[in-house]
Enzyme design. Structure first.
Site, PDB file in Angstrom:
ATOM      1  N   GLY A   1       0.844  -1.189   0.000  1.00  0.00           N
ATOM      2  CA  GLY A   1       0.000   0.000   0.000  1.00  0.00           C
ATOM      3  C   GLY A   1       0.874   1.231   0.000  1.00  0.00           C
TER       4      GLY A   1
ATOM      5  N   CYS B   1       5.297  -6.216   1.425  1.00  0.00           N
ATOM      6  CA  CYS B   1       5.641  -4.795   1.518  1.00  0.00           C
ATOM      7  C   CYS B   1       4.943  -4.156   2.718  1.00  0.00           C
ATOM      8  CB  CYS B   1       5.322  -4.096   0.205  1.00  0.00           C
ATOM      9  SG  CYS B   1       6.016  -2.424   0.144  1.00  0.00           S
ATOM     10  N   TYR B   2       3.973  -3.280   2.494  1.00  0.00           N
ATOM     11  CA  TYR B   2       3.228  -2.702   3.621  1.00  0.00           C
ATOM     12  C   TYR B   2       2.667  -3.812   4.498  1.00  0.00           C
ATOM     13  CZ  TYR B   2      -0.197   0.052   6.220  1.00  0.00           C
ATOM     14  OH  TYR B   2      -0.922   0.642   7.211  1.00  0.00           O
TER      15      TYR B   2
ATOM     16  N   HIS C   1       8.347  -6.976  -3.603  1.00  0.00           N
ATOM     17  CA  HIS C   1       7.088  -7.291  -4.300  1.00  0.00           C
ATOM     18  C   HIS C   1       7.235  -8.546  -5.166  1.00  0.00           C
ATOM     19  CE1 HIS C   1       4.668  -3.735  -3.325  1.00  0.00           C
ATOM     20  NE2 HIS C   1       5.822  -3.095  -3.287  1.00  0.00           N
TER      21      HIS C   1
ATOM     22  N   GLU D   1       4.940 -10.074  -6.624  1.00  0.00           N
ATOM     23  CA  GLU D   1       3.901 -10.114  -7.664  1.00  0.00           C
ATOM     24  C   GLU D   1       4.304  -9.398  -8.944  1.00  0.00           C
ATOM     25  OE1 GLU D   1       3.936  -8.190  -5.036  1.00  0.00           O
ATOM     26  OE2 GLU D   1       2.797  -6.349  -5.267  1.00  0.00           O
TER      27      GLU D   1
ATOM     28  N   ASP E   1     -16.445  -8.778 -23.581  1.00  0.00           N
ATOM     29  CA  ASP E   1     -17.145  -9.259 -22.388  1.00  0.00           C
ATOM     30  C   ASP E   1     -18.520  -9.836 -22.724  1.00  0.00           C
ATOM     31  OD1 ASP E   1     -14.912  -8.191 -21.290  1.00  0.00           O
ATOM     32  OD2 ASP E   1     -15.892  -6.399 -20.513  1.00  0.00           O
TER      33      ASP E   1
ATOM     34  N   LYS F   1     -10.058  -9.501 -16.621  1.00  0.00           N
ATOM     35  CA  LYS F   1     -10.119  -9.417 -18.084  1.00  0.00           C
ATOM     36  C   LYS F   1      -9.283 -10.500 -18.785  1.00  0.00           C
ATOM     37  CE  LYS F   1     -11.516  -6.750 -21.577  1.00  0.00           C
ATOM     38  NZ  LYS F   1     -12.819  -6.051 -21.667  1.00  0.00           N
TER      39      LYS F   1
END
Ligand code: XMP
Length: 511
Positions: free
Chosen positions: A56, A83-84, A169, A171, A227, A366
């Site tokens: 964050g 992280c945070y 991080h 990710e 979509d 998505k």
């Protein structure tokens, strides 16, 4: 998604949480994003196999920094703070987070002390850091397992309590071994079963649609976009002939688009399709309309009318399919996640239509929707289509929309799409399109003739979510080819300009 082992990603900053949730799913484990205001009882009620605290933008020392119910740490559910989230683990359980004044931002060398639950091997690896504060003391029962130049505790763990934290991080793609670390946490520590696959997503959604709809009739409005196309294909797989699709051809679509929708759904998938040819009525309504917001309103209202008329012919239908995606429904406690695009509802339907909604993509990101579409056999041109606004080419003819102006723009737009595709840039670029400045004319010369005609403006942007965007650095040769083809091949255009405005301060569309 009760059929799947679930990992909860606690949101301390929206874009971090979404990326983590997607990475968890790439490891074939279902993830859900929850607000940081969630209580331990609410976490327990969802019965997760693991919890991840996201990064964050705040410091744990700032007044009003988002916290977490301390009872969550007592649940005996494996937990990983990132992280945070790692600093919160340390600060909440008795460790020390210091404002050292020396943060780390970007690629950083990490030294892993010994193999552990999260790290397969000891030694150096490259990670992505973004922190100002640093953990300097671990809570009782925890060990520091890695460090970097400015982070004496770059990773901490208590295998006994199954609580972990990493300052970097995992990710992001800039942490090459990050996905491996997440997978170790998910599969080895949490014991999560890797069952979140395209096949099982489709199976579970097909079953859910069947349960919801029973033997009733279902309507789906197709826009030509990804979509609604994937939602329709999925519902068709579930309930077959009970589905009727409605495609309103506004006359504002791009070249070949209407044919492709009809071809794909009616012929290829054998789906019953009502093709409403409404172009003339849209042009009539748009005559004399210049203001962009008025245009949107006019197109939106006409669209609803057309859809209503088509739906009246299907009066036994009780259900309406909508292609709502997960980012639209995430419940979040952080204000920056409140991303409502009020003007993006053109082509949408009013809430008072008397239908119950079927939303088979509600749990999907998505990229997952695209993969589901591929798995269901939709053509790549539909599955990989770039975003296209509901009001279509109507907001790309600047000023009044007439059939003649639209034909000019459609032709130029087709050239842009063809060349971007040929250059292999279609997926890399968020949107690339032509805009017709129909009310402007400039002087040119072609052969021995003086010309006095309109310019086409090229717009190509890179973006992650359309909230911000940068103009694409297209190769000069490509720009040259686009310019020469458009001026040579499209009558009524004698000049091509390239828009080099980012968003903000510009927007992606010109109207
Ligand atoms: P802007 O122009 O606001 O566009 O930077 C952001 C994204 O939204 C699309 N867009 C629309 N989509 N109805 C839609 O469904 C609209 O009225 C509309 N206006 C813009 C635009 O193409 C971009 O992807």
């Amino acid at each position: 998604m009760s059929d799947f082992d679930t990992v909860l990603v606690v949101d301390f900053g929206a874009q971090y949480a979404q990326l983590i949730a997607r990475r968890v799913r790439e490891a074939h484990v279902y993830s859900e994003i929850v607000p940081h205001t969630i209580t331990a009882a609410e976490v327990a009620a969802r019965n997760p196999v693991g919890v991840i605290l996201s990064g964050g933008p705040k410091s744990v020392h700032v007044a009003g920094a988002p916290g977490l119910d301390p009872e969550v740490f007592e649940l005996d559910v494996p937990l990983l703070g990132i992280c945070y989230g790692a600093q919160l683990v340390a600060a909440s359980l008795g460790g020390t987070v210091a404002r050292t004044g020396r943060g780390e931002y970007g690629r950083t060398a990490l030294e892993v002390d010994a193999p552990s639950a999260l790290f397969e091997v000891a030694g150096g690896q490259s990670v992505w850091m973004s922190h100002g504060d640093s953990i300097v003391g671990v809570p009782e029962g925890f060990a520091a397992t890695a460090r970097s130049a400015e982070a004496p505790v770059a990773a901490l763990e208590s295998p006994a309590r199954r609580i972990f934290g990493v300052q970097f991080h995992p990710e992001v793609v800039h942490t090459p071994r990050g996905q491996e670390l997440l997978a170790r946490f998910l599969h080895d520590v949490c014991g999560a079963r890797p069952t979140w696959t395209m096949t099982s997503i489709i199976e579970s959604q097909v079953e859910a649609v069947r349960d919801q709809v029973g033997a009733e009739r279902v309507i789906c409005g197709l826009s030509g976009g990804v979509d609604s196309a994937v939602a329709a294909a999925l519902v068709h797989k579930a309930v077959g002939e009970q589905l009727t699709c409605v495609y309103v051809d506004t006359g504002l679509m791009r070249e070949g688009e209407s044919d492709q929708v009809v071809e794909t759904f009616r012929r290829h998938h054998g789906i019953e399709l009502v093709h409403v040819r409404a172009a003339e009525r849209f042009f009539e309504r748009l005559a004399g309309v210049v203001d962009p917001e008025e245009k949107r309103k006019a197109i939106g209202e006409r669209f609803i009318r057309e859809f209503e008329v088509a739906a009246q012919g299907l009066s036994d239908a009780r259900f309406l399919v909508q292609g709502t995606l997960y980012p639209d429904v995430i419940e979040s406690g952080t204000p920056d996640a409140a991303r409502i695009k009020s003007h993006h509802n053109v082509g949408g339907l009013p809430a008072d239509l008397d239908f119950e909604l079927v939303e088979p993509l509600r749990a999907l990101f998505k990229d997952e929707v695209r993969r589901v579409g591929e798995e269901l056999g939709l053509p790549p041109e539909i599955v990989w289509r770039q975003p296209f606004p509901g009001p279509g080419l109507g907001v790309r003819v600047l000023g009044e929309v007439t059939p003649e102006r639209l034909a000019v723009l459609r032709h130029a737009d087709a050239i842009v799409r063809e060349e971007i595709k040929a250059a292999g840039l279609e997926r890399e670029i968020w949107q690339a399109f032509a805009v017709l400045a129909a009310d402007i004319r400039s002087v040119g010369v072609m052969g021995d003739e003086r010309t006095y005609a309109s310019p086409v403006i090229l717009r190509a942007v890179t973006s992650d979510d359309a909230m911000t965007a940068d103009w694409a650095r297209l190769p000069h040769e490509l720009l040259e080819r686009l310019s020469s083809r458009i001026v040579n091949e499209v009558p009524g255009v004698n000049r091509v300009a390239y828009d080099i405005t980012s968003k903000p301060p510009g927007t992606i569309e010109w109207e």
